[in-house]
Write a protein that holds these residues in place. Structure first.
Motif, short mmCIF file in Angstrom:
data_model
loop_
_atom_site.label_atom_id
_atom_site.label_comp_id
_atom_site.label_asym_id
_atom_site.label_seq_id
_atom_site.Cartn_x
_atom_site.Cartn_y
_atom_site.Cartn_z
N ALA A 86 6.64 2.16 -0.04
CA ALA A 86 7.11 3.47 -0.62
C ALA A 86 7.20 4.60 0.59
CB ALA A 86 6.21 4.00 -1.50
N GLY A 87 8.54 5.04 0.75
CA GLY A 87 8.57 6.06 1.73
C GLY A 87 8.40 5.50 3.31
N GLY A 88 8.53 4.31 3.42
CA GLY A 88 8.39 3.84 4.66
C GLY A 88 6.84 4.01 5.18
N GLN A 89 5.74 3.97 3.99
CA GLN A 89 4.43 4.13 4.55
C GLN A 89 3.75 2.61 4.15
OE1 GLN A 89 3.13 7.56 2.84
NE2 GLN A 89 3.26 8.92 4.88
N ASP A 90 2.73 2.43 4.78
CA ASP A 90 2.10 1.12 4.48
C ASP A 90 1.27 1.31 3.53
OD1 ASP A 90 3.44 -0.38 6.53
OD2 ASP A 90 1.92 -0.32 7.94
N PHE A 91 0.68 2.54 3.07
CA PHE A 91 -0.18 2.59 2.22
C PHE A 91 0.05 3.84 1.19
CE2 PHE A 91 -2.36 1.08 6.02
CZ PHE A 91 -3.29 0.31 5.64
N SER A 92 -0.02 3.64 -0.19
CA SER A 92 0.45 4.41 -1.02
C SER A 92 -0.71 4.33 -2.23
CB SER A 92 1.69 4.20 -1.27
OG SER A 92 2.04 2.93 -1.89
N VAL A 93 -0.73 5.57 -2.75
CA VAL A 93 -1.57 5.74 -4.01
C VAL A 93 -0.77 5.35 -5.34
CG1 VAL A 93 -2.94 7.09 -5.66
CG2 VAL A 93 -3.25 7.46 -2.95
N GLN A 94 -1.19 4.37 -6.00
CA GLN A 94 -0.54 3.97 -7.32
C GLN A 94 -1.43 4.57 -8.55
OE1 GLN A 94 2.51 2.58 -7.06
NE2 GLN A 94 2.50 3.00 -4.83
N GLN A 95 -0.76 4.79 -9.55
CA GLN A 95 -1.63 4.92 -10.91
C GLN A 95 -0.97 4.26 -12.18
OE1 GLN A 95 -2.29 9.01 -11.29
NE2 GLN A 95 -3.27 8.87 -13.26
N ASP A 96 -1.95 3.85 -12.92
CA ASP A 96 -1.44 3.17 -14.11
C ASP A 96 -2.48 3.68 -15.26
OD1 ASP A 96 -0.32 1.75 -16.31
OD2 ASP A 96 -1.28 -0.13 -15.59
N GLY A 97 -2.01 4.81 -15.83
CA GLY A 97 -2.86 5.38 -16.77
C GLY A 97 -3.97 6.06 -15.99
N SER A 98 -5.27 5.93 -16.37
CA SER A 98 -6.28 6.54 -15.79
C SER A 98 -6.78 5.58 -14.64
CB SER A 98 -7.62 6.59 -16.82
OG SER A 98 -7.82 5.34 -17.28
N ARG A 99 -6.01 4.52 -14.19
CA ARG A 99 -6.68 3.49 -13.27
C ARG A 99 -5.58 4.06 -11.72
NH1 ARG A 99 -4.30 -1.49 -11.84
NH2 ARG A 99 -5.45 -2.62 -10.63
N ARG A 100 -6.57 4.13 -10.80
CA ARG A 100 -5.69 4.40 -9.66
C ARG A 100 -6.34 3.34 -8.62
NH1 ARG A 100 -8.39 9.01 -11.37
NH2 ARG A 100 -7.05 10.73 -11.92
N TRP A 101 -5.32 3.27 -7.63
CA TRP A 101 -5.80 2.32 -6.38
C TRP A 101 -4.82 2.80 -5.36
CZ3 TRP A 101 -2.80 0.84 -10.69
CH2 TRP A 101 -1.66 0.22 -10.51
N LEU A 102 -5.01 2.28 -4.10
CA LEU A 102 -4.30 2.27 -2.89
C LEU A 102 -3.61 1.12 -2.55
CD1 LEU A 102 -3.57 4.08 -0.84
CD2 LEU A 102 -5.53 3.18 0.58
N GLN A 103 -2.26 1.00 -2.69
CA GLN A 103 -1.54 -0.19 -2.37
C GLN A 103 -1.27 -0.38 -1.02
OE1 GLN A 103 -0.27 -2.47 -4.64
NE2 GLN A 103 0.29 -3.73 -2.75
N ALA A 104 -1.57 -1.47 -0.43
CA ALA A 104 -1.46 -1.57 1.07
C ALA A 104 -0.42 -2.45 1.44
CB ALA A 104 -2.73 -1.88 1.61
N GLN A 105 0.45 -2.31 2.30
CA GLN A 105 1.43 -3.33 2.84
C GLN A 105 0.72 -4.24 4.20
OE1 GLN A 105 3.59 -4.01 0.81
NE2 GLN A 105 3.21 -2.23 -0.30
N ARG A 106 -0.47 -4.29 4.17
CA ARG A 106 -1.50 -4.97 5.05
C ARG A 106 -2.26 -6.07 4.32
NH1 ARG A 106 -2.03 -2.79 10.06
NH2 ARG A 106 -0.37 -1.34 10.37
N SER A 107 -2.61 -7.00 5.18
CA SER A 107 -3.59 -8.01 4.63
C SER A 107 -4.63 -7.48 4.33
CB SER A 107 -3.42 -9.34 5.66
OG SER A 107 -4.28 -8.83 6.75
N PRO A 108 -5.57 -8.17 3.63
CA PRO A 108 -6.84 -7.87 3.09
C PRO A 108 -7.82 -7.66 4.51
CG PRO A 108 -6.40 -9.27 1.50
CD PRO A 108 -5.22 -9.28 2.65
#
Length: 367
Positions: A86-108
């Motif tokens: 999103a927005g050309g960035q590798d890391f972006s905060v996502q939210q689904d209801g009360s659940r949040r996480w950081l989406q990373a376009q990198r391997s674990p």
């Protein structure tokens, strides 16, 4: 009715005699307007009078600096590859209801190494690191006594109204999991608080203060995006170590089963990484149910080479063509071990040969 049909018939005859150009030509009513954008001009920005507050808005559809206007027919250029992040960035905060996480376009593995560096730079001591689980637990932090710490200083303003910081201590658990798409990962943060010196040690299902959790994720997102261009290839964690005992056996019905003498969290992370390394396409996952949904009709490399539009058209197949259910890699906790099976559905086992082949690939990529 006849009075209406008469003029209508005359109009149709006149249009046909005058040729299609009257209706569909360059001057016609239904002319092709697909190239009109080439004649558009860029207007100057609106001047806001002094003393009037305004909020700047970026260009929703920015026009390139070099625009060549051409008339007549031309060949439409091939679209550029879509940006995954999103927005050309590798890391972006996502939210689904009360659940949040950081989406990373990198391997674990890359995300794990960068997260360790984040804690080091913010002077946060880890109390526990479990690379095979992808988990890091911090030491207990006193927001009152450690308010000079760079991370604590950024988390204090996020403490929810009515919650105390004096006489309290808090800690974070950061968990890195494989993402749905190959080569990506998800970062989950859990926060807990207790009275200073207390004996509460069991992690809650949800953060005690969601606002502190959200602030920690936002700080981690900013740090990782700023560090995203650093050379992570030289980091020691080129792959999250996965060390566990596993055995491929058969159950009472003769179906192949992969038995793993580890807890669920460790098995879930291990199987996810094994699927990624074996080029198996994971189309969806449900961690609470312990299921990875996989597509065995193609490898990850083949799927990416097909491109977006091929996958889009594939979704338009008829219901009959898509009637075959997705293959499920299911993790079930039984006693002190995890059993991994391959199913067609929640009550239907997959073909024995297919199951044995897939479980063998998973077992061979566990370490």
């Amino acid at each position: 009715m006849k009075a209406v049909l008469g003029p209508l018939a005359i109009g149709v005859m006149a249009a046909s005699l005058g040729g299609c150009g009257y209706v569909f030509g360059e001057d016609g009513y239904f002319r092709d307007r697909g190239s009109d954008y080439q004649l558009a001009t860029v207007e100057p920005r609106m001047d806001i009078p002094d003393g009037v507050d305004s909020k700047p808005i970026g260009d929703l559809l920015p026009v390139p600096g070099q625009v060549e206007a051409r008339s007549g027919k031309f060949e439409t250029p091939r679209p550029q590859p879509m940006q995954v992040s999103a927005g050309g960035q590798d890391f972006s905060v996502q939210q689904d209801g009360s659940r949040r996480w950081l989406q990373a376009q990198r391997s674990p593995a890359e995300t794990w190494a960068l997260t360790q560096q984040f804690l080091t730079d913010y002077q946060i001591e880890p109390a526990r690191e479990a690379a095979d689980l992808g988990e890091i637990e911090t030491e207990w932090l006193s927001f009152e006594r450690q308010n000079a710490n760079p991370l604590v200083r950024r988390l204090i303003p996020a403490v929810s109204e009515g919650r105390r910081t004096d006489g309290q201590e808090q800690r974070l658990r950061i968990r890195i999991e494989p993402g749905v798409r190959s080569g990506t990962s998800e970062v989950h943060v859990l926060q807990m608080a207790r009275s200073e010196g207390g004996d509460l040690s069991e992690w809650p299902e949800r953060s005690h203060d969601p606002k502190v959790e959200s602030a920690a994720l936002a700080e981690l997102e900013t740090y990782l995006n700023q560090s995203g261009d650093s050379d992570v290839a030289s980091l020691a964690a080129s792959r999250i170590p996965i060390a566990q005992r596993s055995e491929l056996v058969r159950d009472g019905a003769g179906n192949p089963v992969l038995r793993m003498s580890v807890d669920f969290n460790r098995a879930w992370a291990a199987v996810g990484n094994a699927l990624e390394r074996s080029e198996v396409v994971v189309s969806d996952l449900n961690r609470s149910a312990g299921v990875y949904y996989v597509d065995l009709s193609q490898t990850v490399s083949e799927r990416e080479s097909r491109g977006f539009f091929s996958r889009l058209f594939r979704r338009d197949q008829t219901d009959d063509e898509q009637s075959e259910p997705r293959i499920q890699v299911r993790l079930t906790e039984i006693g002190d071990e995890i059993q991994v099976t391959v199913d067609q559905g929640i009550e239907t086992a997959a073909d024995a040969e297919l199951s044995r082949d897939l479980l063998t690939r998973i077992r061979d990529n566990l370490s």
